[in-house]
Design a protein around this motif. Structure first.
Motif: not given
Length: 778
Positions: A563-581
Motif C-alpha cells: 500500500n505504500t510502495a506499489t502505488p508509486l510503482l504503478f504510477k511510474i509504469f503508467n508514465t514511462i510505458d503507458y499503453d504499451s503494446d
C-alpha cells in the motif's frame, strides 16, 4: 686553399657543437625542471546523449571543464588561431620574427605597445602564472619549447582552450560555453566564438551579461578584421555581425545529484558518461517528490527509485530521495545505495532456484503451519496459518513459513552463493552470520542490487550487470560486463507468470488507474518493524525498483510494500510505458505442462481423483508420484488397523486413508479441525516398525536452559508423530517418565547438567534429544 677550407670548417663545427650543446642543455633542463602540466579539471557527468547533467568545482574552486579534441570544431580552431596566433602551426613555440617586431615597436615608442606571445607561450603562462617581467618571458619561452617537445599542435591548442580565463572562476572554453550559452563548444557560432575570444584580454571589465554592449563592439571590430584578412567569407561575417548577444552567466546543471555524487567519489576521471535518460529522470523525480509529499501526513518522508532498460541493461533513471534539496528529512542521503532489510523481495529467487533444483513446481503443495528450527519459529505477516498451500499461492501471498521451509530444503549456502555471484555486497560480507531468516529480510541489500536481480527475471533468468556508465571511468559501478545465469528460462517464466497475477493481497487498495498500465510482474516486501517498503516490478521493457521509508529507520504502522510502495510503482509504469503494446513472456521450450494431483501437486497415483495442470521442467522436476492416500487393512468396524504381518486371513476390509504429516495433525488439533485418522494398530502385533520416528519439538536438541533456583519452572515435553500413532512414551535419562497421547503436552523439572530425553511411539520408533540445564540465581 687548404688554409681557407680550414677556416670555413672551424665555424661550422663550432656552430654545430653549439646546437648540440643547446639540445643537450634543453633535454637536461627538461628533466630537472619538468613541465607543470598536471591540470585538474572539473568532474563532468553527462547523460545518454552526452549532454552535461552535473559538474563539480575543482579543488581551487574553478569551473575548468576539459574540452575534448573532438569538441574543438574547425570553426573554433580557425577563429582562435586567426585572432591569437596566425603562425601557430608554423613556429616551434616561440615566434622569433614576432619577438623582433615587438622589440622594435616597443623601443621606437618607448613603451610596451606590442606583445609577441604565441598560443604556446600563453599556455606556459597559464600553467605557471607569474609577474610579467623579462626573466618571466624567458621562462615562458623555455616552457613553450617544452610544450612543443611533449605535445602536438592540436593538443597545445586544446590546453589553451581549457585554461584560458573567461572572468570570475570560469576557465576554459567549455565552461564558458556552457555557463554563458548553455551549449557545448562544438555548437558555438562564429559570433559567439569571437565574443568569447575577446574576454581573456580584459576578463575583469568584459563581463558577459554586464558589459554586453562593449563586448559586441569589440566582437564586431575583430569580425571586421577577419573580413579584411579574408579569414571568413563575407556572408559568414555578415551573419556574425547581425547576431545579437543576449548571454548571461547561468548555472551549471545539477541533475541526477545522488548518482552524480556517487560516481564522482568513485571515479578517477573528469568525464563520467552515464546512461541516464534525462527526460525520464525528470518525470520520475517529479512523481517521487509529489508522492512523498502525500505520505508525510503518515510520517513517511522518503523514497528512492532505480529504473533499468531491460533491452540494453542500462540504468536510465536513478532517484536517491524524495528531494535532494530537502535539508529537513535528509534529502541528500542516497536511498538507492543504502543498505536496508529487503523484506520478502528475495522469495522469487528462492522459489525459482528450488524449481531449477527439481524440488518444486508452481502447484507443489507446502504445509503452512507452525514450525520451529532450533529455536527459530517464523510467523506469517498476518500471524495466521493457511494449512496446505501451493508454491504459487505462497509466493502470491508472500507467506513466510513456506519460504523458510523451502530455504531449509534448498540449503542456505546455495542461496547465499547465488546472491554473492550477483554482487550483493553485504550478503557476501555477512555470509557466515546469515540464517534461515535471511529469506524474510534478515540480511542487508540495496535497491540497486534488488533491481538488478529482478531484471534477470525479465531477461529469461540471465543476470546482466546493470550499466550505470559508458566507457572505463574507474568507478566502482563500472566493473565491466558480467553475465550470470540465475535461473533457467523455464523457472524464470514460471516465476514471472506467478508474479503477474493481479488477484493477490498485495495489490494496492483503491488503485484505479490500471486500464492503460502495461502488464507487469511485481513483488512487494516490508521489513521487520515496518521500516522499509519495497515494490519491484518488470515487463519486457523496464525493471523498476521502489523503496519507501525513512532514512532515520523509523518504523511506521502504515508502511507496507503493497500500500505504500506499489502505488508509486504503478504510477511510474503508467508514465514511462503507458499503453504499451509489448507482448508478455512466452513459455520457453523447456517449460512443459503436465497433470498433477491437486492435493499434493505431484504426478498422480491411482488414488488421485482431482487433477489439474502444472508447469514443470522435463528431466529436472521430480517424477515422484503422489502418496497423499494409502490403502490400510482395518477391522470390519474400522476400530483397529493391521499390518501385513498381523492381518487375519479374513474378517478385515481395505480402506483409503489420507497421509497427514505430524505438523499438519498438530495444526488440525490446535484449530479443532476434524480429519480422518488411521485406526490404532492391532495391539496384539509384536512387529517393531521402521519409518519416521516422532519429532521432539520441545525441548530443542543441543540447547542450554537456565532455570531459577528460587522459582524453578518446568520444561515442556511435546512431539509430532505419524498419522498412525496414538501413544507416545517419554523417557528422561533412559528412565520411563510418562505415557501420553500424541497431541498432549507434559512438563517436567530436570536435574542440573546433561539431560537425555527420549520419545518412543506405539510402533516402537524412537527419537532422542540432549540438552544441558543450569540452575542460577535470578
Amino acid at each position: 686553399m687548404r688554409i681557407r677550407s680550414y677556416h670555413i670548417k672551424k665555424p661550422v663545427r663550432l656552430f654545430g657543437l653549439m646546437i648540440v650543446g643547446a639540445i643537450v642543455l634543453f633535454l637536461l633542463l627538461n628533466v630537472v625542471f619538468p613541465l607543470p602540466d598536471n591540470v585538474e579539471y572539473s568532474t563532468i557527468v553527462t547523460d545518454d546523449r552526452d549532454a552535461v547533467i552535473n559538474a563539480y568545482l575543482t579543488r581551487d574552486e574553478k569551473w575548468r571543464m576539459k574540452t575534448e579534441l573532438e569538441e574543438i570544431s574547425p570553426l573554433l580552431r580557425k577563429t582562435i588561431v586567426a585572432k591569437e596566433d596566425r603562425y601557430f602551426y608554423y613556429h616551434p613555440g616561440v615566434n622569433v620574427l614576432a619577438i623582433g617586431r615587438a622589440m622594435v615597436k616597443n623601443l621606437v615608442r618607448i613603451k610596451r605597445t606590442s606583445g609577441a606571445s604565441t598560443i604556446t607561450m600563453q599556455v606556459a603562462r597559464m600553467l605557471e602564472p607569474r609577474k610579467r617581467t623579462l626573466p618571466a618571458k624567458f621562462l615562458e619561452m623555455f616552457r613553450a619549447l617544452q610544450l612543443e617537445w611533449k605535445y602536438s599542435k592540436n593538443e597545445i591548442l586544446q590546453l589553451y582552450l581549457n585554461l584560458v580565463p573567461y572572468g570570475g572562476n570560469i576557465e576554459g572554453v567549455k565552461a564558458a560555453s556552457l555557463l554563458y550559452f548553455k551549449k557545448n563548444p562544438d555548437h558555438l557560432s562564429l559570433s559567439e566564438i569571437t565574443a568569447l575570444s575577446i574576454i581573456p584580454n580584459r576578463p575583469s571589465s568584459l563581463v558577459m551579461g554586464q558589459n554586453n554592449e562593449v563586448i559586441v563592439q569589440e566582437r564586431n571590430r575583430w569580425l571586421h578584421q577577419f573580413a579584411k584578412e579574408k579569414v571568413f567569407t563575407p556572408k559568414e561575417i555578415e551573419d556574425a555581425l547581425a547576431e545579437p548577444l543576449s548571454a548571461n552567466r547561468g548555472m551549471v546543471p545539477h541533475y541526477v545529484p545522488h548518482l552524480s555524487y556517487k560516481l564522482k567519489k568513485e571515479a578517477n576521471r573528469y568525464l563520467i558518461k552515464t546512461n541516464i535518460h534525462l527526460n525520464t529522470q525528470l518525470k520520475v523525480e517529479k512523481l517521487v517528490e509529489d508522492y512523498v509529499r502525500s505520505l508525510r501526513l503518515n510520517n513517511i518522508r522518503n523514497a528512492a527509485v532505480v529504473i533499468i532498460d531491460n533491452k540494453t541493461h542500462k540504468v536510465i533513471t536513478y532517484v536517491g530521495s524524495g528531494s535532494f534539496a530537502d535539508t529537513i528529512d535528509g534529502g541528500q542521503v542516497n536511498g538507492a545505495a543504502a543498505i536496508r532489510q529487503p523484506g520478502s523481495t528475495l522469495k522469487p529467487l528462492l522459489y525459482g532456484v528450488c524449481i531449477d533444483e527439481g524440488l518444486l513446481t508452481p502447484k507443489t503443495i507446502i504445509n503452512d503451519v507452525p514450525i520451529n528450527y532450533s529455536g527459530y519459529a517464523p510467523e506469517n505477516y498476518d500471524q495466521k496459518f493457511n494449512g496446505y498451500v501451493s508454491v504459487a499461492y505462497a509466493l502470491e501471498h508472500s507467506l513466510n513459513i513456506p519460504s523458510v521451509k523451502c530455504l531449509q530444503l534448498l540449503g542456505k549456502e546455495q542461496l547465499v552463493n547465488q546472491l554473492a555471484a550477483l554482487d550483493f555486497k553485504q550478503v557476501k560480507k555477512d555470509r557466515n552470520k546469515l540464517g534461515l531468516s535471511m529469506i524474510l529480510g534478515g540480511c542487508g541489500t540495496t535497491l540497486e542490487e534488488l533491481t538488478g536481480l529482478f531484471s534477470a527475471f525479465a531477461n529469461e533468468g540471465v543476470y546482466e550487470r546493470p550499466e550505470y556508465v559508458r566507457g572505463n571511468t574507474g568507478a566502482n559501478l563500472d566493473r565491466g560486463r558480467k553475465r550470470v545465469e540465475v535461473l533457467s528460462k523455464a523457472a524464470s517464466y514460471m516465476i514471472s507468470d506467478i508474479l503477474s497475477q493481479v488477484n493477490r493481497p498485495d495489490f494496492p487498495l483503491n488503485w484505479q488507474a490500471t486500464e492503460r498500465m502495461p502488464k507487469i510482474a511485481w513483488k512487494t516486501g516490508t521489513s521487520y518493524g515496518r521500516r522499509d517498503a519495497w515494490s519491484i516490478g518488470y515487463n519486457k521493457h523496464f525493471t523498476v525498483g521502489i523503496w519507501v521509508g525513512n532514512f532515520s529507520a523509523q518504523g511506521v504502522p502504515e508502511l507496507s510494500g503493497a500500500n505504500t510502495a506499489t502505488p508509486l510503482l504503478f504510477k511510474i509504469f503508467n508514465t514511462i510505458d503507458y499503453d504499451s503494446d509489448a507482448g508478455w513472456f512466452a513459455p520457453p521450450e523447456d517449460c512443459a505442462l503436465r497433470q498433477v494431483c491437486s492435493v499434493s501437486g505431484l504426478p498422480p497415483s491411482p488414488y488421485c481423483t482431482n487433477l489439474i495442470l502444472d508447469y514443470f521442467i522435463p528431466l529436472v522436476s521430480s517424477t515422484a508420484t503422489c502418496q497423499h492416500m494409502q490403502e490400510v487393512k482395518v477391522s470390519v468396524d474400522s476400530s483397529i488397523s493391521f499390518c501385513n504381518d498381523c492381518a487375519p486371513a479374513s474378517g478385515y476390509i481395505k480402506k483409503l486413508y489420507p497421509l497427514i504429516a505430524p505438523e499438519m495433525q498438530d495444526f488440525y488439533e490446535a484449530n479443532s479441525i476434524a480429519y480422518q485418522k488411521i485406526p490404532p494398530h492391532n495391539p496384539e502385533c509384536e512387529k517393531i516398525f521402521r519409518g519416521d520416528a516422532p519429532v521432539i519439538t520441545s525441548p530443542l536438541n543441543g540447547n542450554e536452559y537456565f532455570i531459577s533456583k528460587q522459582d524453578p519452572e518446568p520444561l515442556q515435553l511435546s512431539a509430532t508423530a505419524g498419522n498412525d500413532v496414538t501413544k507416545l512414551y517419554w523417557y528422561i535419562n533412559d528412565r520411563f517418565y510418562k505415557a501420553t497421547g500424541v497431541h498432549e503436552k507434559q512438563f517436567f523439572i530436570p536435574t542440573e547438567g546433561a539431560v537425555k530425553i527420549s520419545c518412543t511411539d506405539d510402533k516402537g520408533r524412537n527419537r532422542n534429544v540432549r540438552i544441558s540445564v543450569r540452575y542460577v540465581n535470578m
